[in-house]
Scaffold this motif. Structure first.
Motif, PDB file in Angstrom:
ATOM      1  N   PHE A  83      75.397 -29.072  67.216  1.00  0.00           N
ATOM      2  CA  PHE A  83      75.345 -29.240  68.796  1.00  0.00           C
ATOM      3  C   PHE A  83      76.901 -29.830  68.900  1.00  0.00           C
ATOM      4  CE2 PHE A  83      75.116 -31.548  72.758  1.00  0.00           C
ATOM      5  CZ  PHE A  83      74.708 -30.549  73.286  1.00  0.00           C
ATOM      6  N   PHE A  84      77.190 -31.031  68.238  1.00  0.00           N
ATOM      7  CA  PHE A  84      78.490 -31.666  68.380  1.00  0.00           C
ATOM      8  C   PHE A  84      79.448 -30.689  68.055  1.00  0.00           C
ATOM      9  CE2 PHE A  84      81.804 -34.301  66.641  1.00  0.00           C
ATOM     10  CZ  PHE A  84      82.438 -34.766  67.812  1.00  0.00           C
ATOM     11  N   VAL A  85      79.499 -30.084  66.887  1.00  0.00           N
ATOM     12  CA  VAL A  85      80.468 -29.236  66.661  1.00  0.00           C
ATOM     13  C   VAL A  85      80.826 -28.159  67.334  1.00  0.00           C
ATOM     14  CG1 VAL A  85      81.372 -27.751  64.652  1.00  0.00           C
ATOM     15  CG2 VAL A  85      80.489 -29.970  64.279  1.00  0.00           C
ATOM     16  N   MET A  86      79.861 -27.287  67.997  1.00  0.00           N
ATOM     17  CA  MET A  86      79.858 -26.216  68.731  1.00  0.00           C
ATOM     18  C   MET A  86      80.395 -26.814  69.902  1.00  0.00           C
ATOM     19  SD  MET A  86      76.690 -23.823  70.139  1.00  0.00           S
ATOM     20  CE  MET A  86      75.607 -25.040  70.578  1.00  0.00           C
ATOM     21  N   GLY A  87      79.621 -27.698  70.644  1.00  0.00           N
ATOM     22  CA  GLY A  87      80.411 -28.239  72.010  1.00  0.00           C
ATOM     23  C   GLY A  87      81.780 -28.669  71.829  1.00  0.00           C
ATOM     24  N   ALA A  88      82.225 -29.533  70.770  1.00  0.00           N
ATOM     25  CA  ALA A  88      83.519 -29.725  70.700  1.00  0.00           C
ATOM     26  C   ALA A  88      84.696 -28.609  70.657  1.00  0.00           C
ATOM     27  CB  ALA A  88      83.858 -30.790  69.914  1.00  0.00           C
ATOM     28  N   LEU A  89      84.162 -27.724  69.980  1.00  0.00           N
ATOM     29  CA  LEU A  89      85.251 -26.819  69.460  1.00  0.00           C
ATOM     30  C   LEU A  89      85.291 -25.507  70.720  1.00  0.00           C
ATOM     31  CD1 LEU A  89      84.327 -25.666  65.584  1.00  0.00           C
ATOM     32  CD2 LEU A  89      86.334 -26.881  66.843  1.00  0.00           C
ATOM     33  N   THR A  90      83.924 -25.233  71.190  1.00  0.00           N
ATOM     34  CA  THR A  90      83.907 -24.299  71.962  1.00  0.00           C
ATOM     35  C   THR A  90      84.546 -24.636  73.605  1.00  0.00           C
ATOM     36  OG1 THR A  90      81.667 -24.694  72.895  1.00  0.00           O
ATOM     37  CG2 THR A  90      82.187 -22.828  71.288  1.00  0.00           C
ATOM     38  N   VAL A  91      84.166 -26.073  74.020  1.00  0.00           N
ATOM     39  CA  VAL A  91      84.587 -26.374  75.119  1.00  0.00           C
ATOM     40  C   VAL A  91      86.054 -26.763  75.022  1.00  0.00           C
ATOM     41  CG1 VAL A  91      84.492 -28.311  76.503  1.00  0.00           C
ATOM     42  CG2 VAL A  91      82.423 -27.625  76.122  1.00  0.00           C
ATOM     43  N   GLY A  92      86.623 -27.067  73.740  1.00  0.00           N
ATOM     44  CA  GLY A  92      88.032 -27.438  73.746  1.00  0.00           C
ATOM     45  C   GLY A  92      88.823 -26.405  73.675  1.00  0.00           C
ATOM     46  N   THR A  93      88.348 -25.196  73.201  1.00  0.00           N
ATOM     47  CA  THR A  93      89.109 -23.982  73.146  1.00  0.00           C
ATOM     48  C   THR A  93      88.972 -23.116  74.472  1.00  0.00           C
ATOM     49  OG1 THR A  93      87.429 -23.055  71.822  1.00  0.00           O
ATOM     50  CG2 THR A  93      89.111 -23.969  70.710  1.00  0.00           C
ATOM     51  N   VAL A  94      87.721 -22.732  74.660  1.00  0.00           N
ATOM     52  CA  VAL A  94      87.519 -21.844  75.862  1.00  0.00           C
ATOM     53  C   VAL A  94      86.953 -22.321  77.180  1.00  0.00           C
ATOM     54  CG1 VAL A  94      87.456 -19.475  74.181  1.00  0.00           C
ATOM     55  CG2 VAL A  94      85.515 -21.030  74.877  1.00  0.00           C
ATOM     56  N   GLY A  95      86.544 -23.532  76.899  1.00  0.00           N
ATOM     57  CA  GLY A  95      86.007 -24.270  78.307  1.00  0.00           C
ATOM     58  C   GLY A  95      84.469 -24.178  78.414  1.00  0.00           C
ATOM     59  N   PHE A  96      83.874 -23.425  77.755  1.00  0.00           N
ATOM     60  CA  PHE A  96      82.364 -23.649  77.733  1.00  0.00           C
ATOM     61  C   PHE A  96      81.663 -22.903  76.353  1.00  0.00           C
ATOM     62  CE2 PHE A  96      84.409 -19.480  79.009  1.00  0.00           C
ATOM     63  CZ  PHE A  96      84.043 -18.504  78.127  1.00  0.00           C
ATOM     64  N   THR A  97      80.393 -23.641  76.312  1.00  0.00           N
ATOM     65  CA  THR A  97      79.526 -23.307  75.217  1.00  0.00           C
ATOM     66  C   THR A  97      78.777 -22.003  75.553  1.00  0.00           C
ATOM     67  OG1 THR A  97      77.652 -24.358  76.067  1.00  0.00           O
ATOM     68  CG2 THR A  97      79.241 -25.651  74.852  1.00  0.00           C
ATOM     69  N   ALA A 120      87.548 -32.753  75.184  1.00  0.00           N
ATOM     70  CA  ALA A 120      86.344 -32.107  74.517  1.00  0.00           C
ATOM     71  C   ALA A 120      85.451 -32.919  73.525  1.00  0.00           C
ATOM     72  CB  ALA A 120      86.743 -30.770  74.172  1.00  0.00           C
ATOM     73  N   LEU A 121      86.428 -33.527  72.655  1.00  0.00           N
ATOM     74  CA  LEU A 121      85.815 -34.286  71.541  1.00  0.00           C
ATOM     75  C   LEU A 121      85.201 -35.702  72.084  1.00  0.00           C
ATOM     76  CD1 LEU A 121      85.602 -34.233  68.541  1.00  0.00           C
ATOM     77  CD2 LEU A 121      87.492 -35.658  68.437  1.00  0.00           C
ATOM     78  N   LEU A 122      85.622 -36.190  73.224  1.00  0.00           N
ATOM     79  CA  LEU A 122      85.221 -37.699  73.654  1.00  0.00           C
ATOM     80  C   LEU A 122      84.086 -36.950  74.519  1.00  0.00           C
ATOM     81  CD1 LEU A 122      85.347 -40.327  74.878  1.00  0.00           C
ATOM     82  CD2 LEU A 122      86.866 -39.446  76.584  1.00  0.00           C
ATOM     83  N   ARG A 123      84.071 -36.052  75.468  1.00  0.00           N
ATOM     84  CA  ARG A 123      83.030 -35.556  76.241  1.00  0.00           C
ATOM     85  C   ARG A 123      81.798 -35.335  75.396  1.00  0.00           C
ATOM     86  NH1 ARG A 123      80.508 -31.284  78.454  1.00  0.00           N
ATOM     87  NH2 ARG A 123      80.081 -31.254  80.412  1.00  0.00           N
ATOM     88  N   THR A 124      81.881 -34.535  74.452  1.00  0.00           N
ATOM     89  CA  THR A 124      80.677 -34.075  73.652  1.00  0.00           C
ATOM     90  C   THR A 124      80.208 -35.256  72.780  1.00  0.00           C
ATOM     91  OG1 THR A 124      81.951 -31.977  73.221  1.00  0.00           O
ATOM     92  CG2 THR A 124      79.981 -32.405  71.758  1.00  0.00           C
ATOM     93  N   ALA A 125      80.963 -36.174  72.282  1.00  0.00           N
ATOM     94  CA  ALA A 125      80.455 -37.426  71.734  1.00  0.00           C
ATOM     95  C   ALA A 125      79.651 -38.194  72.661  1.00  0.00           C
ATOM     96  CB  ALA A 125      81.578 -38.148  71.012  1.00  0.00           C
ATOM     97  N   LEU A 126      80.095 -38.387  73.876  1.00  0.00           N
ATOM     98  CA  LEU A 126      79.245 -39.041  74.923  1.00  0.00           C
ATOM     99  C   LEU A 126      77.800 -38.295  75.489  1.00  0.00           C
ATOM    100  CD1 LEU A 126      82.261 -40.521  77.048  1.00  0.00           C
ATOM    101  CD2 LEU A 126      80.705 -41.568  75.732  1.00  0.00           C
ATOM    102  N   LEU A 127      78.153 -37.139  75.289  1.00  0.00           N
ATOM    103  CA  LEU A 127      76.961 -35.921  75.695  1.00  0.00           C
ATOM    104  C   LEU A 127      75.929 -36.411  74.578  1.00  0.00           C
ATOM    105  CD1 LEU A 127      75.914 -34.099  77.620  1.00  0.00           C
ATOM    106  CD2 LEU A 127      76.820 -32.345  76.321  1.00  0.00           C
ATOM    107  N   CYS A 128      76.299 -36.356  73.255  1.00  0.00           N
ATOM    108  CA  CYS A 128      75.319 -36.851  72.077  1.00  0.00           C
ATOM    109  C   CYS A 128      74.734 -38.039  72.208  1.00  0.00           C
ATOM    110  CB  CYS A 128      76.041 -36.475  70.875  1.00  0.00           C
ATOM    111  SG  CYS A 128      76.507 -34.586  70.489  1.00  0.00           S
TER     112      CYS A 128
END
Length: 155
Positions: A83-97, A120-128
């Motif tokens: 979940f973390f990797v998917m969120g950080a990569l997709t939000v950081g590149t295309v803006g959505f999961t 995106a990395l910060l946002r996803t880490a806090l979301l986790c």
């Protein structure tokens, strides 16, 4: 004041009582310069929750079928990592999961409009961590969005 009025304002919450007193809150996203309805407006909680459920289900499926071949505590830990990797990569590149895309939601930065990978990395880490996502402001943004200076909008 009639006792029923006092109880009614207590039951309907502090926002309703403040609105009755003449306080104008406006709509969600007005302070951020976003439209009230349609594309670019703040995504409603139902859309965001639906997207989260889809993303978590995908992560759990990937972890339980491709990584551990079973669903136990180990698969749950792997699911969080997926979940973390998917969120950080997709939000950081295309803006959505994938879940956000399915529900018509996009994450944008308040200042530039495009989320850079560090945000995106910060946002996803806090979301986790889950707790920051449960603390909302009056615009409906979670603490993870506020700290990353992002907002989830409708596509």
């Amino acid at each position: 004041m009639d006792k029923r009025e006092a109880i009614g304002s207590w039951l309907s919450g502090p926002r309703a009582a403040a609105e009755q007193a003449g306080v104008a809150f406006g709509y969600r996203g007005e302070q951020l310069g976003l439209p009230e309805e349609g594309p670019g407006s703040i995504a409603r909680p139902g859309r965001r929750l639906g997207a989260l459920v889809v993303d978590w289900a995908m992560s759990a499926l990937i972890a339980s079928r491709l990584i551990t071949q079973s669903y136990d505590q180990t698969a749950s830990n792997w699911a969080l990592l997926v979940f973390f990797v998917m969120g950080a990569l997709t939000v950081g590149t295309v803006g959505f999961t994938p879940g956000k895309r399915l529900f018509g939601v996009r994450v944008v930065a308040l200042d530039t409009g495009r989320v850079n990978p560090w945000r995106a990395l910060l946002r996803t880490a806090l979301l986790c961590l889950a707790v920051p996502a449960l603390i909302w402001d009056r615009d409906g943004r979670g603490l993870h969005d506020r700290l990353a200076r992002t907002v989830e909008v409708r596509i």
